[in-house]
Structures are given as C-alpha cells and as structure tokens.
Design a protein around this motif. Structure first.
Motif, PDB file in Angstrom:
ATOM      1  N   THR A   1       0.833  -1.193   0.000  1.00  0.00           N
ATOM      2  CA  THR A   1       0.000   0.000   0.000  1.00  0.00           C
ATOM      3  C   THR A   1       0.868   1.243   0.000  1.00  0.00           C
ATOM      4  O   THR A   1       2.034   1.199   0.417  1.00  0.00           O
ATOM      5  CB  THR A   1      -0.947   0.010   1.214  1.00  0.00           C
ATOM      6  N   GLY A   2       0.297   2.351  -0.487  1.00  0.00           N
ATOM      7  CA  GLY A   2       1.043   3.601  -0.508  1.00  0.00           C
ATOM      8  C   GLY A   2       2.343   3.460  -1.273  1.00  0.00           C
ATOM      9  O   GLY A   2       2.400   2.828  -2.337  1.00  0.00           O
ATOM     10  N   PRO A   3       3.446   4.021  -0.748  1.00  0.00           N
ATOM     11  CA  PRO A   3       4.722   3.997  -1.470  1.00  0.00           C
ATOM     12  C   PRO A   3       5.275   2.594  -1.677  1.00  0.00           C
ATOM     13  O   PRO A   3       6.025   2.364  -2.631  1.00  0.00           O
ATOM     14  CB  PRO A   3       5.642   4.837  -0.584  1.00  0.00           C
ATOM     15  N   ASN A   4       4.918   1.646  -0.817  1.00  0.00           N
ATOM     16  CA  ASN A   4       5.399   0.275  -1.017  1.00  0.00           C
ATOM     17  C   ASN A   4       4.864  -0.314  -2.319  1.00  0.00           C
ATOM     18  O   ASN A   4       5.526  -1.125  -2.974  1.00  0.00           O
ATOM     19  CB  ASN A   4       5.000  -0.608   0.162  1.00  0.00           C
ATOM     20  N   ALA A   5       3.643   0.063  -2.695  1.00  0.00           N
ATOM     21  CA  ALA A   5       3.043  -0.455  -3.923  1.00  0.00           C
ATOM     22  C   ALA A   5       3.719   0.096  -5.166  1.00  0.00           C
ATOM     23  O   ALA A   5       3.532  -0.427  -6.264  1.00  0.00           O
ATOM     24  CB  ALA A   5       1.552  -0.144  -3.953  1.00  0.00           C
ATOM     25  N   ALA A   6       4.487   1.170  -5.005  1.00  0.00           N
ATOM     26  CA  ALA A   6       5.216   1.730  -6.145  1.00  0.00           C
ATOM     27  C   ALA A   6       6.413   0.876  -6.528  1.00  0.00           C
ATOM     28  O   ALA A   6       7.017   1.085  -7.581  1.00  0.00           O
ATOM     29  CB  ALA A   6       5.659   3.153  -5.826  1.00  0.00           C
ATOM     30  N   MET A   7       6.793  -0.085  -5.674  1.00  0.00           N
ATOM     31  CA  MET A   7       7.859  -1.042  -5.991  1.00  0.00           C
ATOM     32  C   MET A   7       7.183  -2.301  -6.502  1.00  0.00           C
ATOM     33  O   MET A   7       6.588  -3.060  -5.732  1.00  0.00           O
ATOM     34  CB  MET A   7       8.703  -1.336  -4.751  1.00  0.00           C
ATOM     35  N   ASN A   8       7.246  -2.540  -7.813  1.00  0.00           N
ATOM     36  CA  ASN A   8       6.382  -3.568  -8.385  1.00  0.00           C
ATOM     37  C   ASN A   8       6.744  -4.992  -7.974  1.00  0.00           C
ATOM     38  O   ASN A   8       5.938  -5.898  -8.152  1.00  0.00           O
ATOM     39  CB  ASN A   8       6.304  -3.428  -9.909  1.00  0.00           C
ATOM     40  N   HIS A   9       7.937  -5.217  -7.402  1.00  0.00           N
ATOM     41  CA  HIS A   9       8.272  -6.534  -6.870  1.00  0.00           C
ATOM     42  C   HIS A   9       8.550  -6.460  -5.371  1.00  0.00           C
ATOM     43  O   HIS A   9       9.382  -7.181  -4.832  1.00  0.00           O
ATOM     44  CB  HIS A   9       9.471  -7.130  -7.609  1.00  0.00           C
TER      45      HIS A   9
ATOM     46  N   ASN B   1      -1.752 -11.046 -18.099  1.00  0.00           N
ATOM     47  CA  ASN B   1      -2.086  -9.750 -18.687  1.00  0.00           C
ATOM     48  C   ASN B   1      -2.055  -8.762 -17.526  1.00  0.00           C
ATOM     49  O   ASN B   1      -3.010  -8.673 -16.755  1.00  0.00           O
ATOM     50  CB  ASN B   1      -3.482  -9.831 -19.325  1.00  0.00           C
ATOM     51  N   GLU B   2      -0.924  -8.042 -17.357  1.00  0.00           N
ATOM     52  CA  GLU B   2      -0.757  -7.262 -16.131  1.00  0.00           C
ATOM     53  C   GLU B   2      -0.069  -5.910 -16.339  1.00  0.00           C
ATOM     54  O   GLU B   2       1.012  -5.658 -15.796  1.00  0.00           O
ATOM     55  CB  GLU B   2      -0.005  -8.075 -15.082  1.00  0.00           C
ATOM     56  N   PRO B   3      -0.682  -5.024 -17.100  1.00  0.00           N
ATOM     57  CA  PRO B   3      -0.129  -3.666 -17.158  1.00  0.00           C
ATOM     58  C   PRO B   3      -0.261  -2.977 -15.803  1.00  0.00           C
ATOM     59  O   PRO B   3      -1.073  -3.374 -14.959  1.00  0.00           O
ATOM     60  CB  PRO B   3      -1.005  -2.992 -18.215  1.00  0.00           C
ATOM     61  N   GLY B   4       0.537  -1.941 -15.593  1.00  0.00           N
ATOM     62  CA  GLY B   4       0.496  -1.232 -14.318  1.00  0.00           C
ATOM     63  C   GLY B   4       0.948   0.203 -14.460  1.00  0.00           C
ATOM     64  O   GLY B   4       1.304   0.670 -15.548  1.00  0.00           O
ATOM     65  N   TYR B   5       0.917   0.901 -13.345  1.00  0.00           N
ATOM     66  CA  TYR B   5       1.449   2.260 -13.271  1.00  0.00           C
ATOM     67  C   TYR B   5       1.991   2.457 -11.858  1.00  0.00           C
ATOM     68  O   TYR B   5       1.352   2.051 -10.872  1.00  0.00           O
ATOM     69  CB  TYR B   5       0.375   3.312 -13.555  1.00  0.00           C
ATOM     70  N   TYR B   6       3.166   3.081 -11.745  1.00  0.00           N
ATOM     71  CA  TYR B   6       3.832   3.228 -10.451  1.00  0.00           C
ATOM     72  C   TYR B   6       4.396   4.633 -10.328  1.00  0.00           C
ATOM     73  O   TYR B   6       5.196   5.060 -11.162  1.00  0.00           O
ATOM     74  CB  TYR B   6       4.950   2.187 -10.298  1.00  0.00           C
ATOM     75  N   ARG B   7       3.963   5.343  -9.292  1.00  0.00           N
ATOM     76  CA  ARG B   7       4.523   6.666  -9.003  1.00  0.00           C
ATOM     77  C   ARG B   7       5.465   6.497  -7.819  1.00  0.00           C
ATOM     78  O   ARG B   7       5.028   6.248  -6.691  1.00  0.00           O
ATOM     79  CB  ARG B   7       3.414   7.665  -8.681  1.00  0.00           C
ATOM     80  N   PRO B   8       6.793   6.600  -8.062  1.00  0.00           N
ATOM     81  CA  PRO B   8       7.775   6.319  -7.003  1.00  0.00           C
ATOM     82  C   PRO B   8       7.504   7.115  -5.735  1.00  0.00           C
ATOM     83  O   PRO B   8       7.233   8.314  -5.771  1.00  0.00           O
ATOM     84  CB  PRO B   8       9.107   6.724  -7.642  1.00  0.00           C
ATOM     85  N   GLY B   9       7.552   6.383  -4.609  1.00  0.00           N
ATOM     86  CA  GLY B   9       7.362   7.010  -3.313  1.00  0.00           C
ATOM     87  C   GLY B   9       5.936   7.374  -3.002  1.00  0.00           C
ATOM     88  O   GLY B   9       5.668   8.006  -1.967  1.00  0.00           O
ATOM     89  N   ASP B  10       4.985   6.975  -3.872  1.00  0.00           N
ATOM     90  CA  ASP B  10       3.605   7.430  -3.689  1.00  0.00           C
ATOM     91  C   ASP B  10       2.601   6.278  -3.743  1.00  0.00           C
ATOM     92  O   ASP B  10       2.006   5.917  -2.734  1.00  0.00           O
ATOM     93  CB  ASP B  10       3.287   8.485  -4.750  1.00  0.00           C
ATOM     94  N   PHE B  11       2.396   5.677  -4.916  1.00  0.00           N
ATOM     95  CA  PHE B  11       1.412   4.604  -5.033  1.00  0.00           C
ATOM     96  C   PHE B  11       1.704   3.767  -6.270  1.00  0.00           C
ATOM     97  O   PHE B  11       2.501   4.156  -7.132  1.00  0.00           O
ATOM     98  CB  PHE B  11      -0.019   5.154  -5.089  1.00  0.00           C
ATOM     99  N   GLY B  12       1.046   2.613  -6.338  1.00  0.00           N
ATOM    100  CA  GLY B  12       1.178   1.732  -7.493  1.00  0.00           C
ATOM    101  C   GLY B  12      -0.158   1.113  -7.843  1.00  0.00           C
ATOM    102  O   GLY B  12      -1.029   0.931  -6.986  1.00  0.00           O
ATOM    103  N   ILE B  13      -0.313   0.781  -9.132  1.00  0.00           N
ATOM    104  CA  ILE B  13      -1.541   0.177  -9.657  1.00  0.00           C
ATOM    105  C   ILE B  13      -1.152  -0.966 -10.588  1.00  0.00           C
ATOM    106  O   ILE B  13      -0.241  -0.824 -11.411  1.00  0.00           O
ATOM    107  CB  ILE B  13      -2.371   1.215 -10.437  1.00  0.00           C
ATOM    108  N   ARG B  14      -1.815  -2.088 -10.466  1.00  0.00           N
ATOM    109  CA  ARG B  14      -1.645  -3.177 -11.430  1.00  0.00           C
ATOM    110  C   ARG B  14      -2.946  -3.966 -11.472  1.00  0.00           C
ATOM    111  O   ARG B  14      -3.589  -4.170 -10.422  1.00  0.00           O
ATOM    112  CB  ARG B  14      -0.461  -4.085 -11.053  1.00  0.00           C
ATOM    113  N   ILE B  15      -3.346  -4.394 -12.650  1.00  0.00           N
ATOM    114  CA  ILE B  15      -4.517  -5.254 -12.837  1.00  0.00           C
ATOM    115  C   ILE B  15      -4.037  -6.470 -13.607  1.00  0.00           C
ATOM    116  O   ILE B  15      -3.530  -6.339 -14.722  1.00  0.00           O
ATOM    117  CB  ILE B  15      -5.632  -4.540 -13.620  1.00  0.00           C
ATOM    118  N   GLU B  16      -4.182  -7.645 -13.020  1.00  0.00           N
ATOM    119  CA  GLU B  16      -3.649  -8.866 -13.660  1.00  0.00           C
ATOM    120  C   GLU B  16      -4.675  -9.977 -13.676  1.00  0.00           C
ATOM    121  O   GLU B  16      -5.260 -10.335 -12.653  1.00  0.00           O
ATOM    122  CB  GLU B  16      -2.405  -9.351 -12.925  1.00  0.00           C
TER     123      GLU B  16
END
Length: 616
Positions: free
Chosen positions: A382-390, A520-535
C-alpha cells in the motif's frame, strides 16, 4: 503459512565477506569475479544453498549480478529492484547500478586494464552469457577465466545443505499425457535431428517430461535434477535418491536409469566421440558444454526441446487450470469482501497477506481440494510500497492500510490442477474519504484500458508477445506514462509461476500458440507514492475467422475471476466497447463464482455489488 515476513536481507557482513573474497581472488591472480544470482540449473527460484549473491551483498531480489574488483564492487539490478537494492546493500561496499543505464559487462570493460583475468563460475553462467562477456573483455585485452571452484562457496562456512524435498508423481489425468509418451516423442525428435542425446538442466522441463513434482525450492514444486535423453535407449535421470520413496523410485525406474547428481559430470564426458548432443546455450550452464566437449562429443546448440511442448497446454492441463482459477477466484473475492469490511487503520500489509492465505486454504478445503503452496511471496502493498512492483513485505517494511490510499495485492496459489497468479488494486475506504480520487481514477482507468485492449486482441499466426505489448501500453503512453516491467509472462501447470519461452514484453519474440497461458498485467507506479496493477491470466485460443473477416485469428480467453474495483474507474475514459468488455467480464465473474455454497451473506452481497454493470 507458506510464506514468512522476516527481513532476510543482511548486509552487516558484506565488508568482511568482500575482503575475504578479494583475498581469494588475489591468491588466484584474478583481477575480479562475477557473482550472478543463479544456480546450476539457471533457475529464477533457487534454494538457500544457491543464494550466493544475497550472502555477499545482502540483496534478496530474484535477479541481479555483482562484480567484485580489487578496489571497487557493484551490484546490477533491473527496474524492479532499484529501490530495494539501494535499501538493502552496504553502500560503502557496493555501488548499485541500474542495468538499463549500464550493463555489468560494459561497466567491467570501463574498469579493467589489459592483461586482467576475470573469474566466473561456469555452473552459474550459460554459454551465451560467457560468449557475450568474453568477446567484450577480449576486445579490452582482458581474459574471462572459468573457475573450477566458486570462491564464495569456499568462504561460506555455514552454507545450507542441498535440498532433499520429497518427489511425488504427477497424475496422468492432470498431466494429460503419460511420461512414457513424452519421452518417446523426444526420442523421435532426436532421430529427426540426427542427434543422439539431449541434455536437460531445467528442473521444470524435467518435471514436465517425467510427470514428477518436488519441493526443493520455495513455492515452486520442482525437484532439482538433471537428465540426458538418449535417442536409442532409456534416458538417465540424475536425482538425489533421498528424495524418492520406494513407489516413486519404482515408477521412475520403469522410465529411466536413476543416477545420483554426482555422476552427471562423468555421464556428460561419457557421451563420447560420434555423439551429437543437443544443448541450450541460452539456458544451460557453460560447465555442461565444457564437460560434453571434454569427452569428445559434439555440441549442437538448440533451444530446450521441452520448453514449447510444456508451454502448449493440452486439454487436461487447461481444464485443470480453469478449475484452479474458479477455486482461486472464490478465495480472492472472499478476501476482497473481508477487506472491504475492516475498520479504518486496522489492517496491515502482513495482516492482509496472512488473511488471503488463510482464506485460500479454507476455500480449497471446502472445495474438496488443497492449497499446496502459494505460487510466490504475495506482493501485499500500500502507498509507497506499492510503487515497488516486486515489493516483498517484511516486519520491517510493513505498513497499515490507510483510508484514501490504494492497496495492491499480487498473489497466486499452487493447486495440484493448476498454478494461479492474479493482481487487484483497490481503494481503501469509500470514495468520499479520498481527496486524490481524480488522479487515482485516471491512472487506474488507463491501466484498465490497456488490460482490456490485450484481452480483446485478435492476431494472426506467428504473432509474438513483443508485437502485442504495445496494446497494453498505448493508453498510458498517450498521457506520457509507462511501466518498467513486462506486460505478461507464461505460467506453468502446477509448476513455475513464471514460465517461458512465451511472454508479452518488448523482449518477447516467441510466437504465441494455442494452449499457451500468459498473464495480462499492465500497471502504473509513481515512485514514493502509489502503485496500480490489474492482472488476469489469459489462454491463447484456437484460431477462427472473425465475423466479416477472411483470415483465421488467434485470440485470448480470460480465465482469472475476481471483481475489478469499480470505484477506481472513470467511465468517461472508456469506450463503449471497453465498457461492454468490463460488464461482460463481471457477468462472467458473477456466473462463475456464485455457485459456491459456503459464502456468508456479506461475501455474496459483495460479489453481487462488485459485479454490477458500470454506469457511464
């Protein structure tokens, strides 16, 4: 619990270990040494005894390379791990280099001088890798030297033992074909190529060929082993006898000669003159080729002949995968329903990951099945942790899910009938509690548009994943956005969650074929803020001519089922076709999962409400 949350990284000993390694290199008159994260099988997931890179640097990611010179050292990682590596290593000992900026070999060429000797372990390096490195070093006047012993192994006094997990037979009804049939097919293929043997070093290929599963590495049911398939006689399987029960030993003895791994080197030498041996230069250790050549046999370079048959799932494997995904979809939906009811600030990333594993276990038992394992450490973020995709949550990094933030959960399961991998991103709290909803919805909807574009794709025979990758990125590119990982990877049948050779990525040049399963898992990641992925996972369907068309086209069937958070969607950004796809997908989720008789009233209500048609 199949996963732990302790921080396995430890860089406190890096300086002294680095010093010991440099002393060893000096004694051998070496200017440097290359340390890849690899084992003798070139696996992505390795046993503790092969975690040499982590032992030296403290970095625990699944991919990376270190280079140690007399007065400096560097750790090279890809975009998945730049943040993690910087946090884990001793920066006084190692420079962290993004591999996209500079490759390990290019960095090394800049540092060495003429006459330098750079050591490498030929068991941890493929022939293709060795060739590429050697050519660049030779141009710089240096030499790449294969070492008979790994200096890290000599210094690693408390190195774990080689694993001896029990092997079990994978039933023919789940495999779809008997091991005897598969072996016969490989022998026929050898005859057509006028080769006498093929050397197999990938445990996934060996597991598929012999219909066996093991427990030697985390979360992937592999038995570490080697094999040689002969054209004119039974294959040899090199596997630690301690892994075999009497029943398994008897079954395998009917298929192959059973030998200990310590005999593998001599068996490679014994192939001898007059033998043409197929060898995967991109996937097998350089040491294997050297041993074959030492005995006088001829190396014939070819891709692992098991890879494509394994990737093309047969009817039984696809049926098993569908069943596994229905079961898993029930569990993921129940988890999302549970999460939706939790009081604000009461759930941490670890709490959520544990709960999902608990629900998966319970759901499988109620379904008359069993959760054999998770398919990888859950990315509960959650939050900035989600911005790290692994990202991998630990007790040290654990965050509480806060109202108004995004929570990303990427997880999977191992069932006897299939392997799953699914990601959902949800809003924590209600829309009214989020002052960043406009931003979240824009990014989430663009990711969803890419996901839908790939799911809806029609494409001709011989189309590769690289050609389709752009479909998932275009909605992000149009807004000046992108993501730094592949769009999709292959997946095994109660095997590795990452399986080749097919993938949907800029580097995915293998043609997609019917029966292949990819993510099928595109995503978006804003470093230090949030991350999104749908797979979701998708399976390549047999070609057919679309209505009004004149050429047969392949397409995808989505086989993962769980609601996509409607609160994060901006309907105005979706086309009518995209809305139709989403509504149909949610109708399929509801129809596929509503049969389950054990839902609570709250879970069933969540399923119904989460799958309602979208209002534009």
């Amino acid at each position: 619990m199949f996963q732990t949350y302790d921080d396995k990284s430890d860089a406190t000993h890096s300086a002294e270990r680095l010093a010991a390694l440099r002393t060893s290199l000096q004694e051998q008159k070496l200017a440097g040494f290359i340390v890849p994260r690899a084992d003798e099988h070139q696996s992505e997931y390795v046993p503790p005894a092969a975690e040499r890179l982590s032992w030296l640097t403290g970095f625990t990611g699944s991919a990376g390379t270190a280079i140690v010179l007399a007065d400096e050292a560097a750790l090279f990682v890809d975009g998945r791990y730049t943040v993690q590596a910087a946090a884990q290593v001793d920066k006084d000992a190692f420079e962290v280099v993004f591999i996209g900026d500079k490759s390990p070999t290019d960095w090394l060429v800049e540092k060495i001088k003429e006459g330098d000797r750079i050591g490498f372990d030929p068991w941890l390096t493929t022939r293709s890798q060795r060739r590429s490195m050697a050519a660049k070093l030779e141009n710089a006047g240096a030499e790449l030297v294969a070492l008979s012993e790994n200096p890290i192994d000599l210094a690693w006094s408390d190195r774990p033992e080689t694993p001896t997990g029990a092997v079990r037979l994978h039933p023919d009804e789940l495999a779809g074909r008997s091991a005897a049939e598969k072996i016969a097919e490989q022998r026929e293929a050898l005859a057509k190529r006028r080769a006498q043997a093929v050397v197999l070093t990938d445990p996934s290929s060996i597991a598929w060929l012999f219909n066996i599963r093991g427990s030697d590495v985390p979360h992937t049911p592999l038995a570490l082993s080697f094999a040689i398939v002969h054209q004119d006689k039974a294959p040899d399987l090199f596997i630690d006898g301690r892994k075999l029960s009497n029943a398994v030993r008897d079954a395998l003895a009917d298929l192959a000669g059973l030998r200990e791994p310590a005999e593998f080197a001599d068996a490679l030498r014994a192939l001898g003159k007059g033998t043409k041996a197929l060898y995967d230069a991109a996937g097998s250790a350089e040491a294997v080729a050297l041993l074959v050549e030492e005995g006088g046999a001829e190396i014939v370079e070819a891709s692992d002949p098991i890879a494509l048959p394994k990737a093309r799932k047969n009817a039984a494997e696809i049926a098993g995968s569908r069943a596994a995904h229905i079961r898993d979809g029930v569990a993921v939906t129940r988890f999302l329903a549970w999460l939706d009811l939790q009081p604000a600030g009461s759930v941490s990333e670890i709490d959520a990951a544990k709960k999902l594993e608990e629900i998966r276990t319970e759901t499988a038992e109620l379904d008359g099945s069993k959760l054999e394992d998770v398919s990888f450490d859950s990315i509960s973020s959650t939050g900035p942790n989600a911005a790290m995709n692994h990202y991998r949550v630990t007790e040290k990094s654990n965050r509480t899910l806060q109202v108004g933030e995004l929570y990303l959960i990427d997880s999977g399961a191992q069932y006897r009938d299939g392997t799953t991998d699914i990601t959902r991103t949800v809003l924590v709290g209600e829309e009214a509690t989020c002052d960043r909803l406009t931003l979240y919805r824009d990014r989430f909807t663009r990711v969803l548009k890419g996901h839908i574009a790939l799911a809806m794709a029609n494409f001709p025979k011989d189309t590769s994943g690289a050609q389709l990758d752009v479909l998932a990125r275009t909605p992000l590119w149009q807004a000046g956005l992108d993501f730094d990982h592949g769009t999709g990877h292959g997946i095994g049948s109660f095997l590795a969650v990452h399986e080749g050779p097919q993938r949907i990525a800029k580097s995915g040049h293998v043609a997609l074929e019917p029966g292949m399963i990819v993510s099928n898992e595109p995503g978006y990641y804003r470093p230090g803020d949030f991350g999104i992925r749908i797979e979701n996972l998708i399976v390549v369907r047999e070609p057919k001519v679309p209505v009004g068309g004149d050429r047969p086209m392949l397409s995808f069937e989505t086989i993962s089922f769980a609601p996509i958070d409607l609160r994060l969607i901006s309907p105005a950004l979706l086309t009518a076709a995209e809305i139709a796809w989403l509504d149909l997908y949610h109708a399929r989720v509801r129809a596929s999962l509503s049969f389950w008789p054990h839902y609570t009233d709250a879970e069933r209500k969540f399923l119904e409400e989460s799958c309602r048609p979208i209002v534009r």
